[in-house]
Design a protein around this motif. Structure first.
Motif, PDB file in Angstrom:
ATOM      1  N   GLY A   1     -57.770  -2.806  16.609  1.00 48.83           N
ATOM      2  CA  GLY A   1     -57.033  -2.767  17.871  1.00 48.83           C
ATOM      3  C   GLY A   1     -56.284  -4.293  18.661  1.00 48.83           C
ATOM      4  N   VAL A   2     -56.943  -5.117  18.288  1.00 48.54           N
ATOM      5  CA  VAL A   2     -56.256  -6.566  18.576  1.00 48.54           C
ATOM      6  C   VAL A   2     -54.953  -6.635  17.953  1.00 48.54           C
ATOM      7  CG1 VAL A   2     -56.533  -8.950  18.750  1.00 48.54           C
ATOM      8  CG2 VAL A   2     -58.435  -7.479  19.203  1.00 48.54           C
ATOM      9  N   LEU A   3     -54.939  -6.482  16.708  1.00 47.11           N
ATOM     10  CA  LEU A   3     -53.648  -6.525  15.882  1.00 47.11           C
ATOM     11  C   LEU A   3     -52.561  -5.405  16.531  1.00 47.11           C
ATOM     12  CD1 LEU A   3     -55.095  -7.343  12.398  1.00 47.11           C
ATOM     13  CD2 LEU A   3     -54.088  -8.810  13.790  1.00 47.11           C
ATOM     14  N   ALA A   4     -53.201  -4.151  16.820  1.00 44.19           N
ATOM     15  CA  ALA A   4     -52.180  -3.148  17.064  1.00 44.19           C
ATOM     16  C   ALA A   4     -51.392  -3.367  18.405  1.00 44.19           C
ATOM     17  CB  ALA A   4     -52.939  -1.899  17.103  1.00 44.19           C
ATOM     18  N   PHE A   5     -52.364  -4.165  19.516  1.00 44.39           N
ATOM     19  CA  PHE A   5     -51.620  -4.657  20.605  1.00 44.39           C
ATOM     20  C   PHE A   5     -50.734  -5.691  20.538  1.00 44.39           C
ATOM     21  CE2 PHE A   5     -51.362  -7.229  24.334  1.00 44.39           C
ATOM     22  CZ  PHE A   5     -50.854  -6.065  25.301  1.00 44.39           C
ATOM     23  N   ALA A   6     -51.020  -6.526  19.460  1.00 42.87           N
ATOM     24  CA  ALA A   6     -50.050  -7.924  19.401  1.00 42.87           C
ATOM     25  C   ALA A   6     -48.729  -7.284  18.681  1.00 42.87           C
ATOM     26  CB  ALA A   6     -50.800  -8.563  18.489  1.00 42.87           C
ATOM     27  N   ALA A   7     -48.894  -6.288  17.795  1.00 38.81           N
ATOM     28  CA  ALA A   7     -47.787  -5.729  17.183  1.00 38.81           C
ATOM     29  C   ALA A   7     -46.842  -4.770  18.274  1.00 38.81           C
ATOM     30  CB  ALA A   7     -48.036  -4.876  15.861  1.00 38.81           C
ATOM     31  N   ALA A   8     -47.750  -4.108  18.987  1.00 35.36           N
ATOM     32  CA  ALA A   8     -46.945  -3.253  19.993  1.00 35.36           C
ATOM     33  C   ALA A   8     -46.113  -4.115  20.950  1.00 35.36           C
ATOM     34  CB  ALA A   8     -47.909  -2.219  20.650  1.00 35.36           C
ATOM     35  N   ALA A   9     -46.712  -5.209  21.640  1.00 37.46           N
ATOM     36  CA  ALA A   9     -46.201  -5.970  22.455  1.00 37.46           C
ATOM     37  C   ALA A   9     -45.028  -6.842  21.712  1.00 37.46           C
ATOM     38  CB  ALA A   9     -47.090  -7.037  23.227  1.00 37.46           C
ATOM     39  N   GLY A  10     -45.205  -7.264  20.552  1.00 35.54           N
ATOM     40  CA  GLY A  10     -44.034  -7.879  19.918  1.00 35.54           C
ATOM     41  C   GLY A  10     -43.021  -7.023  19.848  1.00 35.54           C
ATOM     42  N   ALA A  11     -43.250  -5.772  19.355  1.00 36.62           N
ATOM     43  CA  ALA A  11     -42.179  -4.732  19.197  1.00 36.62           C
ATOM     44  C   ALA A  11     -41.356  -4.453  20.535  1.00 36.62           C
ATOM     45  CB  ALA A  11     -42.740  -3.346  18.496  1.00 36.62           C
ATOM     46  N   GLU A  12     -42.184  -4.372  21.578  1.00 40.03           N
ATOM     47  CA  GLU A  12     -41.605  -4.169  22.898  1.00 40.03           C
ATOM     48  C   GLU A  12     -40.460  -5.353  23.322  1.00 40.03           C
ATOM     49  OE1 GLU A  12     -44.141  -3.329  26.065  1.00 40.03           O
ATOM     50  OE2 GLU A  12     -44.807  -1.509  25.206  1.00 40.03           O
ATOM     51  N   MET A  13     -41.287  -6.621  23.128  1.00 42.23           N
ATOM     52  CA  MET A  13     -40.371  -7.723  23.315  1.00 42.23           C
ATOM     53  C   MET A  13     -39.101  -7.785  22.507  1.00 42.23           C
ATOM     54  SD  MET A  13     -43.168 -10.500  23.762  1.00 42.23           S
ATOM     55  CE  MET A  13     -41.923 -11.957  24.028  1.00 42.23           C
ATOM     56  N   LEU A  14     -39.126  -7.505  21.219  1.00 39.53           N
ATOM     57  CA  LEU A  14     -38.075  -7.528  20.272  1.00 39.53           C
ATOM     58  C   LEU A  14     -36.886  -6.549  20.942  1.00 39.53           C
ATOM     59  CD1 LEU A  14     -36.578  -8.866  17.838  1.00 39.53           C
ATOM     60  CD2 LEU A  14     -37.870  -7.094  16.424  1.00 39.53           C
ATOM     61  N   ALA A  15     -37.379  -5.244  21.300  1.00 40.64           N
ATOM     62  CA  ALA A  15     -36.922  -4.172  21.341  1.00 40.64           C
ATOM     63  C   ALA A  15     -35.579  -4.652  22.804  1.00 40.64           C
ATOM     64  CB  ALA A  15     -37.588  -2.805  21.662  1.00 40.64           C
ATOM     65  N   GLY A  16     -36.535  -5.200  23.733  1.00 39.82           N
ATOM     66  CA  GLY A  16     -35.910  -5.549  24.793  1.00 39.82           C
ATOM     67  C   GLY A  16     -34.683  -6.752  24.577  1.00 39.82           C
ATOM     68  N   TYR A  17     -35.258  -7.378  23.956  1.00 44.37           N
ATOM     69  CA  TYR A  17     -34.292  -8.691  23.412  1.00 44.37           C
ATOM     70  C   TYR A  17     -32.795  -8.106  22.654  1.00 44.37           C
ATOM     71  CZ  TYR A  17     -32.337 -13.113  21.582  1.00 44.37           C
ATOM     72  OH  TYR A  17     -31.650 -14.002  21.143  1.00 44.37           O
ATOM     73  N   VAL A  18     -33.231  -7.524  21.657  1.00 45.71           N
ATOM     74  CA  VAL A  18     -32.108  -6.902  20.983  1.00 45.71           C
ATOM     75  C   VAL A  18     -31.414  -5.679  21.643  1.00 45.71           C
ATOM     76  CG1 VAL A  18     -31.469  -5.633  18.799  1.00 45.71           C
ATOM     77  CG2 VAL A  18     -33.273  -7.274  18.909  1.00 45.71           C
ATOM     78  N   GLY A  19     -31.995  -5.052  22.530  1.00 42.30           N
ATOM     79  CA  GLY A  19     -31.157  -3.880  23.264  1.00 42.30           C
ATOM     80  C   GLY A  19     -31.034  -2.579  22.161  1.00 42.30           C
ATOM     81  N   LEU A  20     -32.098  -2.212  21.533  1.00 46.03           N
ATOM     82  CA  LEU A  20     -31.655  -1.200  20.962  1.00 46.03           C
ATOM     83  C   LEU A  20     -31.590   0.336  21.623  1.00 46.03           C
ATOM     84  CD1 LEU A  20     -35.025  -1.650  18.380  1.00 46.03           C
ATOM     85  CD2 LEU A  20     -32.743  -2.353  17.766  1.00 46.03           C
ATOM     86  N   SER A  21     -30.874   1.139  20.893  1.00 46.66           N
ATOM     87  CA  SER A  21     -30.497   2.319  21.245  1.00 46.66           C
ATOM     88  C   SER A  21     -31.520   3.367  21.219  1.00 46.66           C
ATOM     89  CB  SER A  21     -29.166   2.893  20.784  1.00 46.66           C
ATOM     90  OG  SER A  21     -29.090   3.031  19.306  1.00 46.66           O
ATOM     91  N   GLY A  22     -31.688   4.396  21.809  1.00 51.79           N
ATOM     92  CA  GLY A  22     -32.760   5.448  21.419  1.00 51.79           C
ATOM     93  C   GLY A  22     -32.598   6.084  20.002  1.00 51.79           C
ATOM     94  N   ALA A  23     -31.282   6.189  19.609  1.00 52.35           N
ATOM     95  CA  ALA A  23     -31.205   6.689  18.230  1.00 52.35           C
ATOM     96  C   ALA A  23     -31.758   5.595  17.250  1.00 52.35           C
ATOM     97  CB  ALA A  23     -29.785   6.859  18.061  1.00 52.35           C
ATOM     98  N   THR A  24     -31.493   4.205  17.487  1.00 54.84           N
ATOM     99  CA  THR A  24     -31.873   3.152  16.550  1.00 54.84           C
ATOM    100  C   THR A  24     -33.198   3.134  16.585  1.00 54.84           C
ATOM    101  OG1 THR A  24     -29.665   2.139  16.721  1.00 54.84           O
ATOM    102  CG2 THR A  24     -31.716   0.972  15.896  1.00 54.84           C
ATOM    103  N   ALA A  25     -33.927   3.261  17.870  1.00 48.95           N
ATOM    104  CA  ALA A  25     -35.446   2.987  17.918  1.00 48.95           C
ATOM    105  C   ALA A  25     -35.886   4.282  17.319  1.00 48.95           C
ATOM    106  CB  ALA A  25     -35.785   2.928  19.291  1.00 48.95           C
ATOM    107  N   ALA A  26     -35.521   5.490  17.361  1.00 48.98           N
ATOM    108  CA  ALA A  26     -36.063   6.563  16.405  1.00 48.98           C
ATOM    109  C   ALA A  26     -35.716   6.465  15.368  1.00 48.98           C
ATOM    110  CB  ALA A  26     -35.159   8.037  17.207  1.00 48.98           C
TER     111      ALA A  26
END
Length: 259
Positions: A104-129
């Motif tokens: 769970g600790v690793l899962a949160f770290a990965a999820a938080a990192g993915a959110e930060m990366l997605a916000g920085y890159v600006g992924l579209s909905g289609a790309t994220a999907a």
């Protein structure tokens, strides 16, 4: 006496899983739909995410882990009957849950990192999907892999695990719980990773994964069930690459902007 004890432990495991499911349903109904589907961390703090994660693991893994837990208790009861040192079954369960806590600790770290990366890159909905579709394809491919077969074989044979991995004493029970937890993690980690593109608080997806994990570990044709589910996941992920709207967490750009 042994039968009564086994029934009590089984009833406690079922009651814990049922209570965990009730809490998950309550958590889902009280959560904003957009946040639930669009955010890997669902807007939670690390502590809250870990608490929800552990509740998920109790709900999803206790039914499949019950045969191993009951087998451990049976062996320990035999030792007590012969006047030997006895270790509580819940020590084994504690070791087992330590694995899922660390996960769970690793899962949160990965999820938080993915959110930060997605916000920085600006992924579209289609790309994220489509990234989610690739994760589903990876989960499907893993279901067909030799490593999955190895871990599943260990999880499907509690007696075999006892014969090859037995350790005496309190720390021995913790070590056995950790080892069995690692085999369970080896069986299921990509299935849980697949929950992120499907919606980490998607009750239907969690129920489907729970049934799949239980079936492949306990049903007579569990290995075949794992293979069939792998093919289905791979094909579904491939379909998402072509039609990103097929993913339940897909959000158009305007919805992402609102969130």
């Amino acid at each position: 006496m042994l039968t009564l004890q086994r029934n009590i432990i089984l009833a406690l495991l079922i009651a814990a899983a049922a209570a965990a499911w009730a809490l998950l349903v309550r958590q889902q109904t009280g959560m904003d739909a957009g946040m639930r589907m669009a955010s890997p961390t669902m807007g939670m703090t690390a502590a809250l995410f870990l608490a929800v994660w552990l509740i998920m693991m109790i709900a999803m893994m206790f039914p499949a882990a019950a045969p191993m837990i009951l087998t451990f208790h049976q062996v320990q009861s035999g030792k007590r009957g012969r006047g030997q040192a006895f270790v509580s079954t819940w020590v084994f369960v504690a070791g087992y849950m330590l694995v899922w806590t660390a996960t769970g600790v690793l899962a949160f770290a990965a999820a938080a990192g993915a959110e930060m990366l997605a916000g920085y890159v600006g992924l579209s909905g289609a790309t994220a999907a489509r990234i989610g579709g690739a994760l589903l394809m990876a989960a499907g491919a893993y279901q067909l892999s030799p490593l999955k077969d190895l871990c599943l074989a260990k999880c499907r044979t509690p007696i075999g695990f006892i014969l090859t991995s037995w350790r005496d004493g309190q720390w021995g029970a913790v070590r056995m719980g950790l080892q069995h937890g690692l085999f369970c993690l080896g069986c299921c980690w990509l299935l849980f990773l697949a929950l992120f593109p499907l919606g980490i608080m998607n009750i239907a997806a969690m129920a489907a994964v729970t049934l799949l994990v239980f079936a492949e570990k306990t049903f007579p044709y569990g290995e075949l069930i794992a293979k069939v589910s792998g093919v289905a996941l791979f094909l579904y992920g491939a379909a998402v690459l072509v039609f990103p709207q097929a993913l339940p967490t897909f959000q158009p750009m305007d919805a992402m902007m609102m969130n």
